[in-house]
Scaffold this motif. Structure first.
Motif, short mmCIF file in Angstrom:
data_model
loop_
_atom_site.label_atom_id
_atom_site.label_comp_id
_atom_site.label_asym_id
_atom_site.label_seq_id
_atom_site.Cartn_x
_atom_site.Cartn_y
_atom_site.Cartn_z
N UNK A 46 40.32 50.91 33.55
CA UNK A 46 40.57 49.49 33.30
C UNK A 46 39.42 48.89 32.46
N UNK A 47 39.77 48.13 31.40
CA UNK A 47 38.69 47.53 30.58
C UNK A 47 38.10 46.34 31.32
N UNK A 48 36.78 46.23 31.18
CA UNK A 48 36.09 45.14 31.87
C UNK A 48 36.47 43.80 31.24
N UNK A 49 36.57 42.78 32.08
CA UNK A 49 36.84 41.43 31.56
C UNK A 49 35.55 40.86 30.99
N UNK A 50 35.67 40.25 29.81
CA UNK A 50 34.48 39.67 29.15
C UNK A 50 34.34 38.22 29.62
N UNK A 51 33.17 37.91 30.18
CA UNK A 51 32.95 36.62 30.84
C UNK A 51 31.98 35.75 30.03
N UNK A 79 25.79 43.94 38.19
CA UNK A 79 26.92 44.84 38.46
C UNK A 79 27.62 44.53 39.77
N UNK A 80 27.36 43.35 40.35
CA UNK A 80 27.99 43.00 41.64
C UNK A 80 29.43 42.54 41.48
N UNK A 81 29.87 42.32 40.24
CA UNK A 81 31.27 41.92 40.03
C UNK A 81 31.94 43.05 39.23
N UNK A 119 31.23 33.45 42.85
CA UNK A 119 31.07 34.89 42.58
C UNK A 119 32.27 35.67 43.12
N UNK A 120 32.71 35.30 44.32
CA UNK A 120 33.84 36.00 44.95
C UNK A 120 35.14 35.77 44.17
N UNK A 121 35.32 34.55 43.67
CA UNK A 121 36.53 34.24 42.90
C UNK A 121 36.56 35.09 41.62
N UNK A 122 35.42 35.21 40.96
CA UNK A 122 35.37 36.02 39.74
C UNK A 122 35.64 37.49 40.07
N UNK A 123 35.12 37.94 41.21
CA UNK A 123 35.38 39.32 41.67
C UNK A 123 36.88 39.55 41.82
N UNK A 183 39.32 37.94 40.42
CA UNK A 183 40.02 37.88 39.13
C UNK A 183 39.85 39.20 38.36
N UNK A 184 38.65 39.75 38.39
CA UNK A 184 38.34 40.91 37.53
C UNK A 184 38.74 42.24 38.14
#
Ligand SMILES: NC(=O)c1ccc[n+]([C@@H]2O[C@H](COP(=O)([O-])OP(=O)(O)OC[C@H]3O[C@@H](n4cnc5c(N)ncnc54)[C@H](O)[C@@H]3O)[C@@H](O)[C@H]2O)c1
Length: 271
Positions: free
Chosen positions: A1-6, A25-27, A256-260, A262-263
């Motif tokens: 899976x490609x990483x989401x660019x934030x 690297x926590x997300x 942070x958890x919401x972004x986790x 999503x990604x």
């Protein structure tokens, strides 16, 4: 899976902690790409704390031109009004922290009709997943927020009220009314009331009670919801975040958890 660019708008307490979490690297499946802050040098000084080579901007046009999948707004209501539409129209998704801006129905509708997706983290409260699940069965929702008089000082409500915060010696309810009015009278409390209103019965039917308690050392929020499903109460007692006493540490962690969520394409826990 490609990483989401934030990308991140606002390099203060929440934006800074979020950037450090992604950088460490926590997300999972997230890469930090660009930073923007209206205060000159802020994005640049956050960039210097990171291992990732991100671009740092104080010019929104340059920032929005960077290749991002999702932009996190962690700045101000003004930033939501100015930039949220541009972010979504450019096909990028948007995570909104300054949720109080969405109390404006016209702005909310316009953003919902735009191309990208909007994510609203639960922020400084808990129980929002349950409120959403029963939203069609709700008969009443009340948010009781308890803060020290010092933490309530400066709220526009006190300009027209006979209540004097410095005369309060014991726990006192200073306000009770609909969220639509509370967000104007107590803008510093607006995010929690706005998230709850959006999840449940809307800004007119959600009741907000503000309690001043000279003994309170934390920001406390309690949701009580009733309906044909039964009744529930959720209470949080929030420590302030290390960088900004106005922002609860839970709000930082929730972003942070919401972004986790999503990604990461893996298992989703909760709704
Ligand atoms: N959803 C929630 O539960 C919740 C909880 C706490 C805070 N918040 C909100 O999140 C936002 C960020 O909080 P914080 O504690 O990180 O604040 P902060 O003051 O620590 O940082 C905000 C940063 O955004 C920048 N900024 C402000 N307006 C801007 C604009 N128009 N364009 C670009 N940058 C801008 C500031 O220069 C600052 O660096 C605030 O609006 C706050 O009310 C939401």
């Amino acid at each position: 899976m490609t990483a989401k660019k934030v990308g991140i708008i606002g390099c203060g307490t929440i934006g800074g902690q979020l950037a450090l979490a992604v950088d460490a690297g926590s997300v999972k499946n997230a890469t930090l790409v660009s930073l923007f802050d209206v205060v000159q040098g802020s994005a640049q000084s956050l960039k210097q704390k990171l291992r990732t080579d991100v671009s740092a901007h104080d010019d929104f046009e340059k920032f929005i031109a960077t290749d991002c999948d999702i932009i996190v707004e962690a700045a101000s209501q003004d930033a939501v009004r100015k930039f949220a539409g541009r972010v979504l129209e450019s096909g990028k998704d948007l995570m909104v922290m300054s949720v109080g801006a969405l109390a404006d129905g016209a702005l909310r509708l316009a953003l919902q009709e735009a191309k990208g997706r909007i994510y609203v983290p639960t922020g400084a409260i808990a129980g929002i997943d349950a409120v959403r699940a029963v939203r069609h069965l709700l008969e009443s929702v009340t948010l009781t927020t308890t803060k020290s008089p010092k933490a309530l000082a400066g709220a526009p409500f006190f300009q027209a009220s006979r209540i004097k915060l410095d005369e309060i010696k014991e726990k006192t309810t200073v306000y009770e009314g609909p969220a639509s009015e509370a967000v104007r009278m107590f803008p510093a409390n607006v995010n929690v009331a706005a998230v709850l209103s959006l999840a449940g019965m809307g800004f007119e039917k959600t009741t907000v009670r503000i309690v001043a308690d000279p003994a309170a050392s934390t920001n406390q929020h309690e949701i009580t919801a009733r309906g044909s499903f039964g009744e529930f109460r959720f209470a949080v007692s929030n420590a302030p975040s290390p960088g900004n006493p106005k922002t609860s540490y839970l709000a930082v962690l929730s972003a942070i958890e919401c972004l986790r969520s999503i990604c990461d394409d893996g298992m989703k826990i909760g709704s």
